[in-house]
Write a protein that holds these residues in place. Structure first.
Motif: not given
Length: 259
Positions: A1-7, A70-72, A77-80, A106-108
């Protein structure tokens, strides 16, 4: 799964995407990346391409709600990300709602944009305002598939008419759509997505939620947002002027982000 993390914030905001997108190509257009930059200035912002779309691995397009969860989880997990605010846009709202019910640790909280709760919401939403019949709904999405990635794409006429005011968008957008998903894939994703349903789980969701809708949404009528706000225990409902389903293309984008 391709993801981006910013900030670099300690508080995370993860956006569950709509039917299809492309996390790399969207940086070619300010109307796509400017809201992301604003969110990343306040949050650890994460977005991803669902399997079968954008930069993610191919799939057959047929996914259950459990598989989308599961994808989410894999992205979190990958983005910590241990715990996050979760945004759900359009079809992504079904997945976001299910996640809030299934993994509350896990969901605030939720931000639901141009949202609906799934396949059984149509009959419930009719009590909150005009909604299409199932036949009209299906016929509309058949046209979405038929015109996907072409100059007659319904994105410019129905999903985000405000984009028509941007020079060269009519040429760029079909190319973006073809990169986000092939016509065959978008058809499979559409058929699969129309079967997803988190409506039975709404009573289990106790996290705070912002339900944001544009009053003239041509794809998911505002009645669906009103229904969600009424059914969720701790929801704040905001309905703004405009007729874009892709509400980030709307002139009200800064007002939306300020919420």
């Amino acid at each position: 799964v391709a993801f981006q993390a910013l900030g670099g914030s300690k508080t995370s905001f993860v956006l569950v995407p709509p039917l299809a997108q492309h996390v790399e190509m969207m940086w070619e257009q300010p109307v796509f990346w400017r809201p992301i930059q604003r969110l990343a200035s306040a949050f650890h912002f994460v977005q991803y391409d669902k399997l079968g779309t954008g930069l993610s691995d191919p799939s057959n397009g047929a996914h259950t709600l459990d598989e989308r969860l599961d994808e989410l989880r894999a992205v979190l997990d990958a983005a910590g990300v241990e715990r996050t605010w979760l945004g759900g846009f359009s079809e992504g709202s079904v997945i976001a709602l299910a996640a809030a019910a299934e993994m509350p640790e896990r969901i605030a909280g939720l931000v639901l944009i141009s949202a609906y709760s799934g396949s059984s919401a149509l009959s419930h939403a009719a009590a909150y305002g005009p909604v299409p019949t199932r036949q009209q709904f299906r016929g509309f999405f058949e046209q979405v598939v038929a015109r996907w990635g072409t100059e007659s794409t319904l994105t410019l006429s129905d999903f985000a008419p405000s984009l028509r005011s941007i020079p060269n968008m009519a040429r760029w957008l079909p190319r973006y759509e073809r990169a986000a998903a092939s016509p065959a894939m978008i058809g499979a994703l559409m058929a699969s997505g129309l079967r997803l349903d988190a409506t039975p789980s709404l009573a289990e969701i106790t996290q705070p939620a912002l339900v944001l809708h544009l009053a003239g949404d041509r794809v998911i009528p505002a009645a669906f947002g009103r229904m969600l706000a009424d059914r969720l225990e701790h929801a704040r409902h905001v309905e703004l002027a405009g007729d874009d389903h892709f509400s980030w293309a709307s002139p009200t984008i800064d007002q939306q982000l300020d919420l």
